[in-house]
Structures are given as structure tokens and as C-alpha cells.
Design a protein around this motif. Structure first.
Motif, PDB file in Angstrom:
ATOM      1  N   ILE A  52      50.095  94.976  16.015  1.00 43.97           N
ATOM      2  CA  ILE A  52      49.673  93.631  16.365  1.00 43.97           C
ATOM      3  C   ILE A  52      48.848  93.092  15.207  1.00 43.97           C
ATOM      4  CG2 ILE A  52      48.268  92.240  17.939  1.00 43.97           C
ATOM      5  CD1 ILE A  52      48.960  94.298  20.128  1.00 43.97           C
ATOM      6  N   SER A  53      49.108  91.847  14.838  1.00 45.13           N
ATOM      7  CA  SER A  53      48.395  91.258  13.707  1.00 45.13           C
ATOM      8  C   SER A  53      47.931  89.846  14.054  1.00 45.13           C
ATOM      9  CB  SER A  53      49.306  91.203  12.483  1.00 45.13           C
ATOM     10  OG  SER A  53      50.391  90.333  12.751  1.00 45.13           O
ATOM     11  N   VAL A  54      47.029  89.337  13.211  1.00 43.87           N
ATOM     12  CA  VAL A  54      46.528  87.981  13.387  1.00 43.87           C
ATOM     13  C   VAL A  54      46.696  87.235  12.062  1.00 43.87           C
ATOM     14  CG1 VAL A  54      44.543  86.556  14.002  1.00 43.87           C
ATOM     15  CG2 VAL A  54      44.825  88.819  15.049  1.00 43.87           C
ATOM     16  N   ASN A  88      47.434  84.246  21.851  1.00 45.58           N
ATOM     17  CA  ASN A  88      46.029  83.988  21.500  1.00 45.58           C
ATOM     18  C   ASN A  88      45.879  82.920  20.423  1.00 45.58           C
ATOM     19  OD1 ASN A  88      45.068  85.871  23.380  1.00 45.58           O
ATOM     20  ND2 ASN A  88      45.435  87.537  21.938  1.00 45.58           N
ATOM     21  N   LEU A  89      46.588  81.821  20.594  1.00 48.08           N
ATOM     22  CA  LEU A  89      46.458  80.688  19.689  1.00 48.08           C
ATOM     23  C   LEU A  89      45.050  80.110  19.825  1.00 48.08           C
ATOM     24  CD1 LEU A  89      47.648  78.493  17.793  1.00 48.08           C
ATOM     25  CD2 LEU A  89      48.359  77.285  19.866  1.00 48.08           C
ATOM     26  N   THR A  90      44.367  79.977  18.709  1.00 54.49           N
ATOM     27  CA  THR A  90      43.033  79.404  18.675  1.00 54.49           C
ATOM     28  C   THR A  90      43.019  78.306  17.620  1.00 54.49           C
ATOM     29  OG1 THR A  90      42.089  81.563  19.232  1.00 54.49           O
ATOM     30  CG2 THR A  90      40.585  79.914  18.366  1.00 54.49           C
ATOM     31  N   GLU A 110      45.431  89.984   9.214  1.00 57.87           N
ATOM     32  CA  GLU A 110      44.791  91.241   9.609  1.00 57.87           C
ATOM     33  C   GLU A 110      45.660  91.987  10.599  1.00 57.87           C
ATOM     34  OE1 GLU A 110      41.048  90.571  11.495  1.00 57.87           O
ATOM     35  OE2 GLU A 110      40.032  90.089   9.629  1.00 57.87           O
ATOM     36  N   VAL A 111      45.756  93.288  10.421  1.00 57.25           N
ATOM     37  CA  VAL A 111      46.376  94.140  11.431  1.00 57.25           C
ATOM     38  C   VAL A 111      45.270  94.506  12.404  1.00 57.25           C
ATOM     39  CG1 VAL A 111      47.511  96.336  11.887  1.00 57.25           C
ATOM     40  CG2 VAL A 111      48.105  95.034   9.838  1.00 57.25           C
ATOM     41  N   LEU A 158      42.921  77.707  12.369  1.00 56.47           N
ATOM     42  CA  LEU A 158      43.974  77.986  13.334  1.00 56.47           C
ATOM     43  C   LEU A 158      44.345  79.449  13.175  1.00 56.47           C
ATOM     44  CD1 LEU A 158      47.064  75.904  14.191  1.00 56.47           C
ATOM     45  CD2 LEU A 158      47.417  78.229  13.410  1.00 56.47           C
ATOM     46  N   SER A 159      44.479  80.157  14.274  1.00 58.62           N
ATOM     47  CA  SER A 159      44.906  81.553  14.205  1.00 58.62           C
ATOM     48  C   SER A 159      45.782  81.875  15.397  1.00 58.62           C
ATOM     49  CB  SER A 159      43.704  82.507  14.154  1.00 58.62           C
ATOM     50  OG  SER A 159      42.978  82.456  15.359  1.00 58.62           O
ATOM     51  N   TYR A 160      46.638  82.868  15.225  1.00 56.81           N
ATOM     52  CA  TYR A 160      47.467  83.353  16.323  1.00 56.81           C
ATOM     53  C   TYR A 160      47.819  84.808  16.091  1.00 56.81           C
ATOM     54  CZ  TYR A 160      51.317  82.166  13.093  1.00 56.81           C
ATOM     55  OH  TYR A 160      52.137  82.059  11.998  1.00 56.81           O
ATOM     56  N   GLU A 161      48.159  85.473  17.180  1.00 54.20           N
ATOM     57  CA  GLU A 161      48.450  86.900  17.167  1.00 54.20           C
ATOM     58  C   GLU A 161      49.955  87.120  17.263  1.00 54.20           C
ATOM     59  OE1 GLU A 161      45.876  89.704  19.578  1.00 54.20           O
ATOM     60  OE2 GLU A 161      47.719  89.687  20.745  1.00 54.20           O
ATOM     61  N   THR A 162      50.441  88.102  16.526  1.00 55.99           N
ATOM     62  CA  THR A 162      51.862  88.427  16.508  1.00 55.99           C
ATOM     63  C   THR A 162      52.049  89.917  16.755  1.00 55.99           C
ATOM     64  OG1 THR A 162      52.294  86.684  14.914  1.00 55.99           O
ATOM     65  CG2 THR A 162      53.961  88.374  15.108  1.00 55.99           C
ATOM     66  N   HIS A 163      53.027  90.243  17.589  1.00 59.82           N
ATOM     67  CA  HIS A 163      53.387  91.637  17.836  1.00 59.82           C
ATOM     68  C   HIS A 163      54.629  91.944  16.993  1.00 59.82           C
ATOM     69  CE1 HIS A 163      54.385  94.977  20.985  1.00 59.82           C
ATOM     70  NE2 HIS A 163      54.521  95.386  19.755  1.00 59.82           N
TER      71      HIS A 163
END
Length: 166
Positions: free
Chosen positions: A160-162, A130-132, A51-52, A138-143
Motif C-alpha cells: 500500500i502506498s500514498v 483515503n483521498l485527502t 511513500e510505501v 492532495l494525497s491518496y492511497e493505492t493498493h
């Protein structure tokens, strides 16, 4: 005399409050260990969704932010559809195709409590925020910076995406 007793009472309360405060370092490190244990114990995480979450700069796009979002999400989801992510106890990991073919290998670490640091074989370092981690996801955010988006009109986009894995 009554004022002196009240003063003593507040002094005792203050002292008890001060000494009852605990250092959270132990609980934070335990949470960190739990996250790492969950990351490792799953074996392989299967890519599920991208997701963006925010478009920071759409450059000089002749298309709407929503259209940019749709294009990016479609392209990345299609590219990642057969990808597995794995973390090993020795702090190595990999992005592999479902057939076992290696795409990228890396060394991993969890830093600053919730950031995933990946150091790839070619020396590239990525830090994902934002590693969860739970037992099932498992999810993380990337710029992303300076990504080309849009056909036929190409725009350089920051967003920014996840990434989501199960």
C-alpha cells in the motif's frame, strides 16, 4: 405524583433528543463538494512524494522489507518527478508531464466520500482510497498487487502506498 413528573420529564427529554438529531447527509455532501471544488480550483497538482505505507506480502524476497520500501519509493519518485495531475469541472482529468505532454487522460469521480475513481481512456479503472484534499495538498492511497521489485533478485510484492501532490 413525583414519579409521574420524572416520567414526563424523561419523556420530554427523549422526544427532544430524537427530534434534535439531524441528518448528516447534507453536511457530508457539502464536504464532498468542497473537496471536488478544491481539486478543480488548484488547476494542476505537482507530484511531490511517494511513500510505501505498508508491505502486505514481500513474496520470496531475499531482501528486507525496508530495502524493498526504499527501492519502490526511489523508483516511483524518480518516474513521477515531472508529473502534473489535473481535474476539470467536466469530470475529465490528466496526468501530464511538466512540458505539457499528456501521459494519461481519465474521467474522475469521488465515490464513498473519500475514494478517487479514475477511468482511463483504455478502460482501466483505478479506485484510490483515503483521498485527502486541502487548498495546498492532495494525497491518496493505492493498493499495488503483484509488482516486480528488487535487482538482481526479483520479488513479486503487494503493498500500500500514498501519492502526495502540492
Amino acid at each position: 405524583m413525583r414519579i409521574k413528573k420524572i416520567g414526563i420529564f424523561f419523556t420530554i427529554v427523549l422526544i427532544l433528543t430524537f427530534f434534535s438529531c439531524s441528518n448528516n447527509d447534507d453536511s457530508e455532501s457539502k464536504n464532498l463538494e468542497v473537496n471536488e471544488d478544491l481539486m478543480i480550483s488548484k488547476g494542476s497538482w505537482t507530484f511531490r512524494k511517494f511513500e510505501v505505507s505498508e508491505i502486505l506480502d514481500n513474496g520470496v524476497a531475499n531482501i528486507s522489507d525496508e530495502k524493498i520500501r526504499e527501492e519502490i519509493e526511489f523508483d516511483v519518485t524518480e518516474d513521477m518527478s515531472n508529473i502534473l495531475l489535473s481535474f476539470k469541472q467536466d469530470k475529465t482529468g490528466a496526468f501530464d508531464f511538466e512540458d505539457g505532454t499528456n501521459l494519461h487522460s481519465f474521467i474522475w469521480d469521488v465515490i464513498n466520500e473519500n475514494q478517487l475513481k479514475l477511468t482511463f481512456d483504455n478502460g482501466t479503472i483505478e479506485i484510490h482510497k483515503n483521498l485527502t484534499v486541502s487548498a495546498s495538498s492532495l494525497s491518496y492511497e493505492t493498493h499495488w498487487e503483484n509488482r516486480r521489485v528488487g535487482y538482481p533478485n526479483v520479488s513479486i510484492v503487494d503493498f500500500i502506498s500514498v501519492f502526495y501532490f502540492e
